[in-house]
Design an enzyme around this catalytic site. Structure first.
Site: not given
Length: 324
Positions: A43-44, A197, A199, A223, A227-230
């Site tokens: 992986g280098e 909100k 969290r 925004d 990211d996860t759209a939650g």
């Protein structure tokens, strides 16, 4: 050999967002320079620059989104290679700054990883960094080299202005984004609303209340990243429940991790408007997602730097500059 204002320059792209790099190069009218990125069996990362950069002003396009560590390591190795090859300046174009959410100690014994990333980029040998809509503006202070934080808001605002929507309200998904929402609202000549909100844990959000009026209006949630759209999903559904005619969402950085696309498709969101700071693979595309390009803006930034012109002119919300 490309030259502007008697300055030799080259533009390179690593693996994170080659389409955006190609767009920047096309806008300036030069080809992308040649390099290869290889990986050893373990992986280098190995970078080979296949043409001279001695005495050149070099621009490297590499946002550091998922896989963030791979993209960051590619960038650091590339910077080191350029430094050892005698590049005159090494300018990092990082439209999305990975680890930007870790910009402070929220709890005891936490790292400030955004600062660590800044240290690594400087230690590798970068002489300038160009970003877009940093998650926290204080990250600029983590660098002791010039950093230019470009704004995508004028591009997003123009898109919604061209839609000719009536009765708009701009919605911030939390208290911290109120300033961002107010800027878009000024463009659109609209009021703002703020979602209260909480969290309870990372990537989990709950709507507690709404400050402002959304009934009978077209709501635009703004925004810096999704990211996860939650958060966006529950915010959009809450706005519809409170009488919004339609709900749009907008952000600069479409991270869209895990179930994000599915959540957007199954939410009350009519359209998600974002930019191409992050290249979306086919599996993360949707008929609900519209990507706007920041390539021309970043290309103008390069030209301003090479011509010794103030880059700050591009940060001003100038309706004439963005053809409003």
């Amino acid at each position: 050999m490309a030259e502007i204002n008697r300055k030799k320059f080259k533009i390179f792209s690593l693996n994170a967002n080659r389409p955006l790099a190609q767009e920047i190069a096309d806008r300036i009218g030069v080809p992308l320079s040649d390099l290869t990125v290889n990986r050893f069996a373990d992986g280098e990362v190995q970078v080979n620059i296949n043409e001279t950069v001695r005495g050149h002003h070099v621009f490297v396009v590499q946002p550091t989104h998922n896989p963030v560590n791979d993209h960051l390591m590619e960038l650091l190795v590339m910077i080191d290679a350029l430094k050892r090859a005698s590049a005159k300046t090494i300018n990092v174009i990082m439209p999305y700054y990975g680890y930007s959410r870790q910009d402070r100690k929220a709890k005891a014994r936490q790292p400030i990883t955004a600062k660590l990333v800044a240290n690594l980029i400087e230690a590798a040998g970068a002489t300038r960094v160009m970003t877009m809509d940093l998650h926290a503006t204080q990250i600029q202070g983590f660098f002791d080299i010039p950093i230019d934080d470009f704004r995508a808001m004028p591009i997003i605002a123009k898109y919604f202005i061209d839609k000719n929507l009536d009765d708009i309200v701009v919605v911030s998904p939390d208290h911290g984004g109120a300033t961002r929402a107010r800027v878009l609202a000024e463009y659109l000549d609209a009021p703002i609303a703020i979602i209260d909100k909480r969290r309870p844990k990372p990537n989990v959000a709950e709507v507690m209340g709404l400050i402002g009026e959304v009934e009978g209006k077209h709501a635009i949630i703004i925004d810096d990243m999704i990211d996860t759209a939650g958060t966006i999903q529950i915010a959009a559904n809450a706005l519809k429940e409170r009488g919004a005619l339609s709900v749009y969402a907008a952000c600069t950085h479409p991270i869209l991790s895990g179930p994000a696309v599915e959540r957007i498709e199954n939410s009350a969101i009519k359209e998600l408007v974002t930019t191409n700071t992050i290249n979306l693979p086919e599996e993360k595309r949707s008929s609900k997602i519209t990507q706007l390009s920041v390539g021309e803006l970043l290309a103008e930034g390069i030209l301003h730097i090479l011509n010794d012109e103030p880059v700050s002119d591009l940060f001003v919300y100038n309706r004439d500059l963005y053809n409003f």
